[in-house]
Design an enzyme around this catalytic site. Structure first.
Site, PDB file in Angstrom:
ATOM      1  N   LYS A  33      40.748  17.848  34.270  1.00  0.00           N
ATOM      2  CA  LYS A  33      39.527  18.550  34.701  1.00  0.00           C
ATOM      3  C   LYS A  33      38.423  17.536  35.006  1.00  0.00           C
ATOM      4  CE  LYS A  33      38.413  19.041  29.844  1.00  0.00           C
ATOM      5  NZ  LYS A  33      38.639  19.826  28.633  1.00  0.00           N
ATOM      6  N   ARG A 127      33.559  29.193  20.943  1.00  0.00           N
ATOM      7  CA  ARG A 127      33.046  28.806  22.257  1.00  0.00           C
ATOM      8  C   ARG A 127      33.748  29.609  23.340  1.00  0.00           C
ATOM      9  NH1 ARG A 127      34.291  22.943  24.843  1.00  0.00           N
ATOM     10  NH2 ARG A 127      36.352  23.912  24.887  1.00  0.00           N
ATOM     11  N   TYR A 243      11.016  -1.699  34.875  1.00  0.00           N
ATOM     12  CA  TYR A 243      10.074  -0.584  34.721  1.00  0.00           C
ATOM     13  C   TYR A 243       9.516  -0.524  33.298  1.00  0.00           C
ATOM     14  CZ  TYR A 243      11.329   1.682  39.170  1.00  0.00           C
ATOM     15  OH  TYR A 243      11.519   1.993  40.489  1.00  0.00           O
ATOM     16  N   MET A 291      17.533   3.211  38.840  1.00  0.00           N
ATOM     17  CA  MET A 291      18.469   4.092  39.561  1.00  0.00           C
ATOM     18  C   MET A 291      19.636   3.310  40.166  1.00  0.00           C
ATOM     19  SD  MET A 291      17.719   6.670  42.736  1.00  0.00           S
ATOM     20  CE  MET A 291      16.382   7.504  41.902  1.00  0.00           C
TER      21      MET A 291
HETATM   22  C1  PLP Z   1      39.276  19.142  27.707  1.00  0.00           C
HETATM   23  C2  PLP Z   1      40.296  19.864  26.895  1.00  0.00           C
HETATM   24  C3  PLP Z   1      41.359  19.175  26.324  1.00  0.00           C
HETATM   25  C4  PLP Z   1      41.439  17.658  26.313  1.00  0.00           C
HETATM   26  O1  PLP Z   1      40.598  17.191  25.266  1.00  0.00           O
HETATM   27  P1  PLP Z   1      40.364  15.649  24.943  1.00  0.00           P
HETATM   28  O2  PLP Z   1      39.451  15.674  23.768  1.00  0.00           O
HETATM   29  O3  PLP Z   1      39.727  15.050  26.143  1.00  0.00           O
HETATM   30  O4  PLP Z   1      41.691  15.049  24.639  1.00  0.00           O
HETATM   31  C5  PLP Z   1      42.342  19.918  25.681  1.00  0.00           C
HETATM   32  N1  PLP Z   1      42.251  21.267  25.605  1.00  0.00           N
HETATM   33  C6  PLP Z   1      41.219  21.956  26.122  1.00  0.00           C
HETATM   34  C7  PLP Z   1      41.179  23.430  25.973  1.00  0.00           C
HETATM   35  C8  PLP Z   1      40.194  21.282  26.756  1.00  0.00           C
HETATM   36  O5  PLP Z   1      39.156  21.969  27.254  1.00  0.00           O
END
Ligand code: PLP
Length: 343
Positions: A33, A127, A243, A291
């Protein structure tokens, strides 16, 4: 030149292979993702598929659609499930929703045409996922469930919550029929066999993040940012740099200005705390990250000059400590301006 992110394909694959071994009898998937945690989902998918990975996770149908021509012969799950607006894509793309609300279950039962799905159970992260009491009354009856899963809230820590979630998941897994069961992310794999079930779902550690101490000596850095020197200047004692003048020279100093900044994901947390190296010499970040530019103190007898490329120190656990950002943010925030160069 914009900065460039050198990416080690060998280390990416070696990390996944270690996670697969550490997963014991469980199959090892990969979370890709957020564009493969910032590295580029297509390139990551291609490399891990060649290494034998057959199960992948994306967050949304848009992310799945971006990979649609790559999905034959592999299993892809969409972690945010499915909304009515996703049904067209879901009918065309070779991927499954991870159903995570009663509304999504109802939608998939009506519109999913009997196709398989995954189901997320919320065992305590509070969540996303179906609550245990929501699945007890036959809500899932009749669905073809490929993977029943849950997600650990605190697997990177040694806390009771891990065991509480494991026991809760085990109970639900005993009551709901699925082809496979899955609980562990990267950190969860390190918690041992009892957490691994049939399928593990690492993300972070594939990309060089260290989820827990157990993984530290096995996981290799994958992302190596490099930036080019625009100017090297000699600055008199008592002058400030950058800055808001957050750093002042104690004596005459040479300052290199390099082409990387927070627009590239090198965030302000590295101001006066980050570092880089060139020909084995360490150059501290001095002054504030801006930046598009960062200033480095050039040590004596270091002959860095205009046009040279420096290596930004980006070992994820150390960079996270220095910047007070998480290892996840250090990856997913990597900017789009920089080239990603696999080697
Ligand atoms: C992002 C995610 C993972 C991977 O988690 P990591 O901590 O990056 O290994 C696994 N399961 C779900 C449901 C996630 O959202």
């Amino acid at each position: 030149m914009s900065p460039r992110f050198m990416l080690s394909g060998d280390s990416l694959v070696a990390n996944w292979q270690w996670l697969a071994r550490a997963s014991g009898r469980a199959t090892c998937a990969a979370a890709i993702k957020a564009n493969g945690y910032g590295l580029g989902a297509r390139d990551v998918l291609h490399r891990l598929r060649n290494a034998g990975c057959r199960d992948f996770y994306v967050a949304s149908w848009a992310e799945a659609a971006a990979l649609a021509d790559q999905l034959d012969g592999i299993s892809v799950s969409v972690l945010h499930g499915v909304r009515a607006a996703d049904l067209n894509l879901a009918a065309m793309i070779n991927a499954r929703p991870v159903l995570c609300t009663p509304g999504q279950v109802a939608l998939w039962r009506d519109e999913g045409a009997g196709r398989p799905c995954d189901v997320m159970i919320d065992t305590g992260i509070n969540r996303l996922g179906l609550m245990p009491d929501e699945v007890s009354d036959g809500l899932l009856d009749g669905l073809v469930i490929d993977t029943l899963m849950s997600h650990l809230a605190s697997a990177d820590q040694d806390v009771k919550q891990n065991e509480v979630q494991r026991v809760r998941f085990r109970e639900i897994a005993g009551a709901i029929k699925a082809r496979r069961y899955s609980l562990a992310n990267s950190a969860g794999i390190c918690l041992g066999e009892a957490f691994q079930f049939d399928l593990t779902r690492p993300g972070l550690a594939i990309y060089g993040g260290i989820p827990r101490a157990e993984a530290a000596s096995h996981i290799r850095q994958v992302v190596f940012p490099q930036a080019q020197v625009l100017r090297v200047a000699t600055i008199a004692a008592g002058q400030s740099v950058g800055y808001n003048a957050t750093w002042t020279t104690e004596r005459t100093a040479r300052i290199a200005t390099i082409q990387i900044g927070y627009a590239d994901g090198y965030l302000r947390g590295f101001s006066n705390r980050g570092s880089a190296s060139w020909q084995g010499r360490r150059l501290a970040v001095v002054g504030r990250v801006s930046m598009d530019l960062v200033t480095l103190a050039v040590p004596d007898y270091c002959h860095l000059s205009e046009g040279d490329w420096v290596d930004i120190d980006y070992s994820l656990p150390e960079a996270a400590t220095a910047s007070e950002l998480s290892q996840y943010e250090l990856l997913t925030g990597l900017g789009q301006r920089a080239a990603r160069i696999w080697r």
